[in-house]
Design a protein around this motif. Structure first.
Motif, PDB file in Angstrom:
ATOM      1  N   MET A   1       0.830  -1.210   0.000  1.00  0.00           N
ATOM      2  CA  MET A   1       0.000   0.000   0.000  1.00  0.00           C
ATOM      3  C   MET A   1       0.860   1.254   0.000  1.00  0.00           C
ATOM      4  O   MET A   1       0.539   2.250  -0.665  1.00  0.00           O
ATOM      5  N   TYR A   2       1.959   1.215   0.763  1.00  0.00           N
ATOM      6  CA  TYR A   2       2.853   2.379   0.785  1.00  0.00           C
ATOM      7  C   TYR A   2       3.416   2.668  -0.606  1.00  0.00           C
ATOM      8  O   TYR A   2       3.719   3.817  -0.939  1.00  0.00           O
TER       9      TYR A   2
ATOM     10  N   ARG B   1       7.223   5.623  10.737  1.00  0.00           N
ATOM     11  CA  ARG B   1       8.478   4.891  10.604  1.00  0.00           C
ATOM     12  C   ARG B   1       8.460   3.997   9.364  1.00  0.00           C
ATOM     13  O   ARG B   1       9.422   3.949   8.595  1.00  0.00           O
ATOM     14  N   GLU B   2       7.355   3.280   9.148  1.00  0.00           N
ATOM     15  CA  GLU B   2       7.262   2.394   7.988  1.00  0.00           C
ATOM     16  C   GLU B   2       7.215   3.179   6.683  1.00  0.00           C
ATOM     17  O   GLU B   2       7.823   2.787   5.680  1.00  0.00           O
TER      18      GLU B   2
ATOM     19  N   MET C   1      10.044   3.329   3.463  1.00  0.00           N
ATOM     20  CA  MET C   1       9.749   3.176   2.041  1.00  0.00           C
ATOM     21  C   MET C   1      10.191   4.401   1.256  1.00  0.00           C
ATOM     22  O   MET C   1      10.738   4.282   0.145  1.00  0.00           O
ATOM     23  N   LEU C   2       9.986   5.593   1.818  1.00  0.00           N
ATOM     24  CA  LEU C   2      10.356   6.826   1.120  1.00  0.00           C
ATOM     25  C   LEU C   2      11.852   6.892   0.864  1.00  0.00           C
ATOM     26  O   LEU C   2      12.294   7.365  -0.179  1.00  0.00           O
ATOM     27  N   GLN C   3      12.644   6.401   1.806  1.00  0.00           N
ATOM     28  CA  GLN C   3      14.097   6.477   1.668  1.00  0.00           C
ATOM     29  C   GLN C   3      14.623   5.588   0.545  1.00  0.00           C
ATOM     30  O   GLN C   3      15.781   5.718   0.164  1.00  0.00           O
ATOM     31  N   ARG C   4      13.796   4.723   0.027  1.00  0.00           N
ATOM     32  CA  ARG C   4      14.202   3.884  -1.099  1.00  0.00           C
ATOM     33  C   ARG C   4      13.737   4.448  -2.437  1.00  0.00           C
ATOM     34  O   ARG C   4      13.964   3.833  -3.472  1.00  0.00           O
ATOM     35  N   ARG C   5      13.120   5.607  -2.404  1.00  0.00           N
ATOM     36  CA  ARG C   5      12.693   6.273  -3.619  1.00  0.00           C
ATOM     37  C   ARG C   5      13.783   7.217  -4.125  1.00  0.00           C
ATOM     38  O   ARG C   5      14.696   7.588  -3.388  1.00  0.00           O
ATOM     39  N   VAL C   6      13.643   7.597  -5.381  1.00  0.00           N
ATOM     40  CA  VAL C   6      14.570   8.538  -6.004  1.00  0.00           C
ATOM     41  C   VAL C   6      13.901   9.898  -6.084  1.00  0.00           C
ATOM     42  O   VAL C   6      12.765  10.005  -6.566  1.00  0.00           O
TER      43      VAL C   6
ATOM     44  N   PHE D   1       6.101   8.618  -1.966  1.00  0.00           N
ATOM     45  CA  PHE D   1       7.110   8.946  -2.967  1.00  0.00           C
ATOM     46  C   PHE D   1       7.373  10.449  -2.913  1.00  0.00           C
ATOM     47  O   PHE D   1       6.582  11.218  -2.352  1.00  0.00           O
ATOM     48  N   TYR D   2       8.496  10.842  -3.460  1.00  0.00           N
ATOM     49  CA  TYR D   2       8.792  12.262  -3.568  1.00  0.00           C
ATOM     50  C   TYR D   2       7.985  12.857  -4.723  1.00  0.00           C
ATOM     51  O   TYR D   2       7.878  12.248  -5.784  1.00  0.00           O
ATOM     52  N   PRO D   3       7.431  14.040  -4.546  1.00  0.00           N
ATOM     53  CA  PRO D   3       6.673  14.640  -5.645  1.00  0.00           C
ATOM     54  C   PRO D   3       7.597  15.025  -6.792  1.00  0.00           C
ATOM     55  O   PRO D   3       8.731  15.447  -6.572  1.00  0.00           O
TER      56      PRO D   3
END
Length: 329
Positions: free
Chosen positions: A117-118, A166-167, A171-176, A123-125
């Motif tokens: 779901m995350y 935290r969760e 997930m966000l830290q694995r986005r570009v 994600f970064y805009p």
């Protein structure tokens, strides 16, 4: 083999002159390849060849939604992890008995399902979305003047509870985070607005995977000076503290055959490389933090350098080439 040295490049470094000549060679080879495919009696040959090259170049997923290989992060260890102290506490915030009676259906789902779901909401805009928010908020104040920045806010998903935050951050830290456009440029100003008007400095310093898509050779006078100022602005924000694991710089090279443009552009290209090298040496978390990728643009095609026979794809492409400096002037 006799190496051609263009007179207008004599003031530049040898490496830059050789690289410029390589770009011209790649452009010629790409044009010849497209011409040969177009001459084939089979009308599907061109599209088939482009599809083959497309599969080799990039996954067809928008960069800001593309997950990263975490091997580099695991090798780096916890040094790149920058989270608020209250989020680093992995202990449950409530007692087990209270958790069982919790009516939050979402938290009762397995972690694997929550992560799926995350994927849809964390994600970064895109840069275009950030800048459009600026224009939508530009309403005159009481004195008739307009603000110079954008009103920033934290997405709701990061404000629900410690565990979800935290969760979601994991997930966000694995986005570009992709910056492929220059910020809005106010009339009468010599440079576009600073990047921190649109994304908070602390947020930028917590980004692990950053991708800059820099364009040279756009416009009648080029575009290297504008992109150089933007990259310097970003690097200065990352200098005091950063969590960068990979900083990818995708360089788009337009109109490489126009000498009077590239006499000027190559100077800014050298300055850009110097700025990135200095930043990596002083502030990089590991060797080879900065990665480069070059594409020679020859509308309606783009040729990727670094190969004897370049990878070829169409240009523009809404996934790989979503922005242009000319859209913001």
């Amino acid at each position: 083999m006799v190496r051609i040295v263009f007179p207008h490049l004599r003031g530049l470094r040898t490496e830059t002159r050789i690289e410029y000549q390589h770009w011209r060679t790649i452009s010629d080879r790409g044009q010849r390849a497209v011409l040969e495919w177009s001459k084939d009696p089979d009308p599907d040959t061109l599209e088939r060849k482009l599809a083959e090259h497309l599969a080799l170049s990039e996954p067809q997923v928008p960069p800001h939604l593309r997950p990263r290989n975490m091997a580099a992060e695991e090798a780096l260890g916890s040094a790149a992890t920058v989270l608020p102290a209250f989020l680093q506490d992995t202990a449950p915030s409530v007692s087990p008995a209270r958790q069982v009676n919790n009516n939050n259906i979402f938290m009762k789902l397995p972690l694997e399902i929550r992560n799926m779901m995350y994927q849809y909401c964390v994600f970064y805009p895109p840069a275009k979305e950030l800048y459009h928010a600026y224009y939508s908020q530009q309403r005159p104040r009481g004195n008739g003047k307009r603000t110079s920045g954008v009103q920033r806010s934290t997405p709701t998903i990061y404000l629900l509870c410690k565990q979800i935050t935290r969760e979601a951050l994991y997930m966000l830290q694995r986005r570009v985070f992709v910056i492929d456009r220059i910020p809005p440029w106010l009339m009468g100003h010599s440079n576009p607005l600073a990047i921190c008007n649109f994304i908070h400095g602390d947020t930028l310093q917590n980004v692990r995977y950053l991708e800059l898509r820099v364009a040279f050779g756009e416009g009648d006078y080029g575009s290297g000076d504008v992109w150089l100022s933007l990259v310097i602005d970003i690097l200065s924000t990352l200098a005091p503290r950063n969590s960068i694991i990979e900083l990818k710089v995708l360089i788009k090279i337009h109109r490489v055959d126009i000498r009077h443009v590239w006499t000027r552009e190559l100077v800014y290209y050298e300055l850009l490389l110097q700025q990135l090298e200095d930043w990596e040496h002083k502030h990089g978390n590991r060797p080879c933090t900065v990665q480069f990728e070059h594409w020679v643009i020859d509308d309606p095609y783009a040729y990727r350098t670094g190969f004897r026979n370049p990878l070829i794809r169409r240009h523009p492409d809404p996934l790989l080439w979503p922005g242009s400096i000319m859209e913001c002037l």
